[in-house]
Design an enzyme around this catalytic site. Structure first.
Site, PDB file in Angstrom:
ATOM      1  CG  ASP A  32      49.794   3.373 -14.944  1.00 13.86           C
ATOM      2  OD1 ASP A  32      50.216   2.064 -15.106  1.00 13.86           O
ATOM      3  OD2 ASP A  32      50.234   4.099 -15.488  1.00 13.86           O
ATOM      4  CG  HIS A 235      39.433 -24.758  -9.081  1.00 16.35           C
ATOM      5  ND1 HIS A 235      38.600 -24.014  -8.089  1.00 16.35           N
ATOM      6  CD2 HIS A 235      38.263 -25.202  -9.791  1.00 16.35           C
ATOM      7  CE1 HIS A 235      37.298 -24.076  -8.362  1.00 16.35           C
ATOM      8  NE2 HIS A 235      37.158 -25.028  -9.450  1.00 16.35           N
ATOM      9  CG  ASP A 252      37.323 -27.554 -17.562  1.00 13.01           C
ATOM     10  OD1 ASP A 252      36.650 -27.037 -18.338  1.00 13.01           O
ATOM     11  OD2 ASP A 252      36.984 -27.832 -16.244  1.00 13.01           O
ATOM     12  CG  ASP A 263      32.376 -25.163 -18.589  1.00 17.94           C
ATOM     13  OD1 ASP A 263      33.768 -25.946 -18.725  1.00 17.94           O
ATOM     14  OD2 ASP A 263      32.082 -25.155 -17.575  1.00 17.94           O
ATOM     15  CG  HIS A 342      33.658 -31.419  -9.194  1.00 21.72           C
ATOM     16  ND1 HIS A 342      32.471 -32.098 -10.151  1.00 21.72           N
ATOM     17  CD2 HIS A 342      34.589 -32.009  -9.539  1.00 21.72           C
ATOM     18  CE1 HIS A 342      33.180 -32.718 -11.108  1.00 21.72           C
ATOM     19  NE2 HIS A 342      34.401 -32.795 -10.822  1.00 21.72           N
ATOM     20  CG  HIS A 346      28.136 -25.068 -13.943  1.00 23.50           C
ATOM     21  ND1 HIS A 346      28.374 -24.388 -15.200  1.00 23.50           N
ATOM     22  CD2 HIS A 346      29.313 -25.971 -14.013  1.00 23.50           C
ATOM     23  CE1 HIS A 346      29.388 -24.491 -15.720  1.00 23.50           C
ATOM     24  NE2 HIS A 346      30.164 -25.648 -14.918  1.00 23.50           N
ATOM     25  CG  HIS A 353      30.450 -21.333 -12.591  1.00 20.58           C
ATOM     26  ND1 HIS A 353      31.306 -21.577 -11.851  1.00 20.58           N
ATOM     27  CD2 HIS A 353      30.798 -22.724 -13.356  1.00 20.58           C
ATOM     28  CE1 HIS A 353      32.580 -22.548 -11.916  1.00 20.58           C
ATOM     29  NE2 HIS A 353      32.015 -23.277 -12.899  1.00 20.58           N
ATOM     30  CD  GLU A 376      31.481 -29.343 -14.708  1.00 23.31           C
ATOM     31  OE1 GLU A 376      32.796 -29.373 -14.722  1.00 23.31           O
ATOM     32  OE2 GLU A 376      30.739 -28.205 -14.897  1.00 23.31           O
ATOM     33  CE1 TYR A 380      38.734 -34.226 -11.691  1.00 22.06           C
ATOM     34  CE2 TYR A 380      37.034 -34.708  -9.970  1.00 22.06           C
ATOM     35  CZ  TYR A 380      37.399 -34.151 -11.289  1.00 22.06           C
ATOM     36  OH  TYR A 380      36.670 -33.469 -12.126  1.00 22.06           O
ATOM     37  NE  ARG A 398      36.333 -30.982 -14.957  1.00 21.40           N
ATOM     38  CZ  ARG A 398      37.410 -30.736 -14.260  1.00 21.40           C
ATOM     39  NH1 ARG A 398      37.852 -31.330 -13.439  1.00 21.40           N
ATOM     40  NH2 ARG A 398      38.178 -29.751 -14.740  1.00 21.40           N
ATOM     41  CD  GLU A 400      32.553 -28.791 -17.977  1.00 22.49           C
ATOM     42  OE1 GLU A 400      33.798 -28.375 -18.126  1.00 22.49           O
ATOM     43  OE2 GLU A 400      31.663 -27.834 -17.321  1.00 22.49           O
TER      44      GLU A 400
HETATM   45  N1  GLY Z   1      35.435 -24.790 -15.980  1.00 24.78           N
HETATM   46  C1  GLY Z   1      34.721 -24.348 -14.994  1.00 24.78           C
HETATM   47  C2  GLY Z   1      33.817 -25.446 -14.517  1.00 24.78           C
HETATM   48  O1  GLY Z   1      33.739 -26.645 -15.470  1.00 24.78           O
HETATM   49  O2  GLY Z   1      32.848 -25.482 -14.072  1.00 24.78           O
HETATM   50 MN    MN Z   2      34.810 -26.671 -17.309  1.00 25.97          MN
HETATM   51 MN    MN Z   3      31.771 -26.601 -15.889  1.00 24.05          MN
END
Ligand code: GLY
Ligand code: MN
Ligand code: MN
Length: 430
Positions: A32, A235, A252, A263, A342, A346, A353, A376, A380, A398, A400
């Protein structure tokens, strides 16, 4: 006062129509107890109202154009859950012309639908409400010998609202800049504090502590803090590994400020100095990232950005011996996806996103002034990879940034956190 977003939505609606826009439902965490509530992004954009159990009714052709159904004031419940705006607050503080307790929605649904040619309602998100709406329309249809007019057409309001959300107003950009600044500063704090022997969760907590202290509601998505080979898991959110001397740390993490997301990803050496192999991968990703940031200009398509990143990374990977062969052939055979699997980025806004179409039919969308994009790229290299130079095994990088497209070129909202390797090393000197 009707918010400008809501006024614009009304202008774009069919004039003989009504929109039913519900708030997000509360989500059970266990038994709950609930997750901290977060408002539905479209509802927040249009109304600015952050309480659950609310529904907005928008009807541009009617005398009452904007009605809110909300939780009524209830001193007993407010002891447990906190203050509510109530029916009066919905009108006085949030600009509704009319407001009712949410319990009255069902009995008023007939009146809401009657006379509208078009109903704007997003099916498939809230099954309970879907059922109510569909049943009421069916009931009204069955009464066709009476002067009752159910909607003939149901349109997804996202066809209007999501396209509006793609282009950020000056006010939205200000909020996004603040979200970006908070996150950038938090990344700088992390760079200064990180040492071998710490744990990923300490870094996660440090960053999120900074977010909250600066007025953000928290992270805009689950933070990724991956040391060493954890950085090769896209992820990775366990965030419970040790920070080892000689390895990289990928963070990230972005903040949510007044509903808007940032982000950011940075990858830096845990001991403050990149090794030669780490630096080779890092500089390839950085060079690609900076070239793509430069392309964030009106007219560039999402596909052009992605393609450019694939070309640069693939050529670089051939030079480093990660891939063997002609870059064009390798790309045709999708060989780059072993290390770059990837998208390049975005759109970013109230959702990390963010909404909006990426393709019009088969054509990639072009950027316009007011669009905010993440850029980004990453590489990897799983520790289990075969037949590559050994020094690159287990490296994940990465980088970004959040970039606003303007008529004068790209504006990097996240420029407060360095990304040049020398600058990062200088910042990390203890
Ligand atoms: N952290 C989510 C992305 O970079 O898209
Ligand atoms: Mn990110
Ligand atoms: Mn991102």
């Amino acid at each position: 006062m009707i918010r400008s977003q809501l006024a614009e939505f009304m202008k774009r609606m069919d004039q003989r129509s009504v929109a039913i826009i519900p708030a997000a439902r509360e989500a059970t965490r266990s038994n709950d107890t609930q997750y901290r509530y977060r408002q539905d992004s479209d509802f927040l954009y249009l109304t600015g109202f952050e309480e659950p159990e609310s529904i907005a009714i928008i009807a541009p052709g009617r005398e009452q154009k904007y009605t809110l159904f909300v939780r009524p004031r209830d001193p007993e419940r407010e002891v447990w859950d906190g203050k509510r705006a109530g029916v009066e607050g919905a009108k006085n503080e949030f600009g509704a012309e009319e407001a009712f307790p949410i319990a009255e929605f069902d009995e008023k649904l007939h009146e809401i639908l009657d006379g509208a040619n078009v109903l704007y309602y997003r099916l498939g998100v809230n099954p309970d409400l879907d059922g109510k709406v569909i049943r009421e329309i069916a009931r009204m249809r069955a009464l066709n010998r009476k002067p009752i007019h159910p909607p003939r057409t149901i349109i997804d309001p996202a066809t209007i609202v999501h396209e509006m959300r793609v282009l950020k107003s000056a006010e939205e950009i200000e909020l996004m800049q603040r979200a970006a600044d908070i996150a950038a500063e938090a990344h700088v704090e992390a760079m200064k504090a990180v040492r071998p022997g710490m744990n990923e969760f300490e870094v996660e907590a440090m960053i999120e502590h900074y977010f909250r202290r600066q007025g953000a509601s928290g992270p805009s998505y689950t933070s990724i803090v991956g040391a060493g080979a954890n950085a090769t898991v896209l992820h990775y959110i366990s965030n419970n590994g040790e920070l080892r001397d000689g390895e990289l740390l990928l963070i990230d993490a972005g903040a949510e400020y007044k509903g808007y997301a940032s982000d950011i990803t940075r990858t830096f050496p845990i001991n403050g100095r990149y090794t030669k192999a780490q630096r080779e991968i890092y500089d390839l990703v950085l060079e690609t990232q900076m070239a793509c940031v430069e392309m964030v200009r009106p007219g560039t398509t999402h596909d052009e950005l992605k393609t450019h990143s694939i070309e640069m990374l693939t050529e670089g990977m051939v030079s480093l011996g990660l891939l063997k062969g002609d870059p064009k052939e390798l790309i045709k055979d999708k060989k780059h996806e072993q290390f770059y699997m990837h998208g390049l980025g975005h759109m970013l806004g109230i959702d990390v996103h963010d909404v909006g179409l990426y393709y019009f039919d088969k054509e990639s969308r072009a950027l316009e002034p007011g669009v905010v994009m993440t850029v980004e790229p990453g590489l990897y290299i799983s520790p289990a990879t075969k037949d590559i130079p050994e020094q690159y095994l287990g490296i994940g990088v990465r980088i970004e940034d959040d970039v606003l497209c303007t008529t004068n070129g790209p504006r990097v909202l996240t420029s407060k956190v360095p990304k040049n390797a020398d600058e990062i090393e200088a910042l990390m000197v203890k």
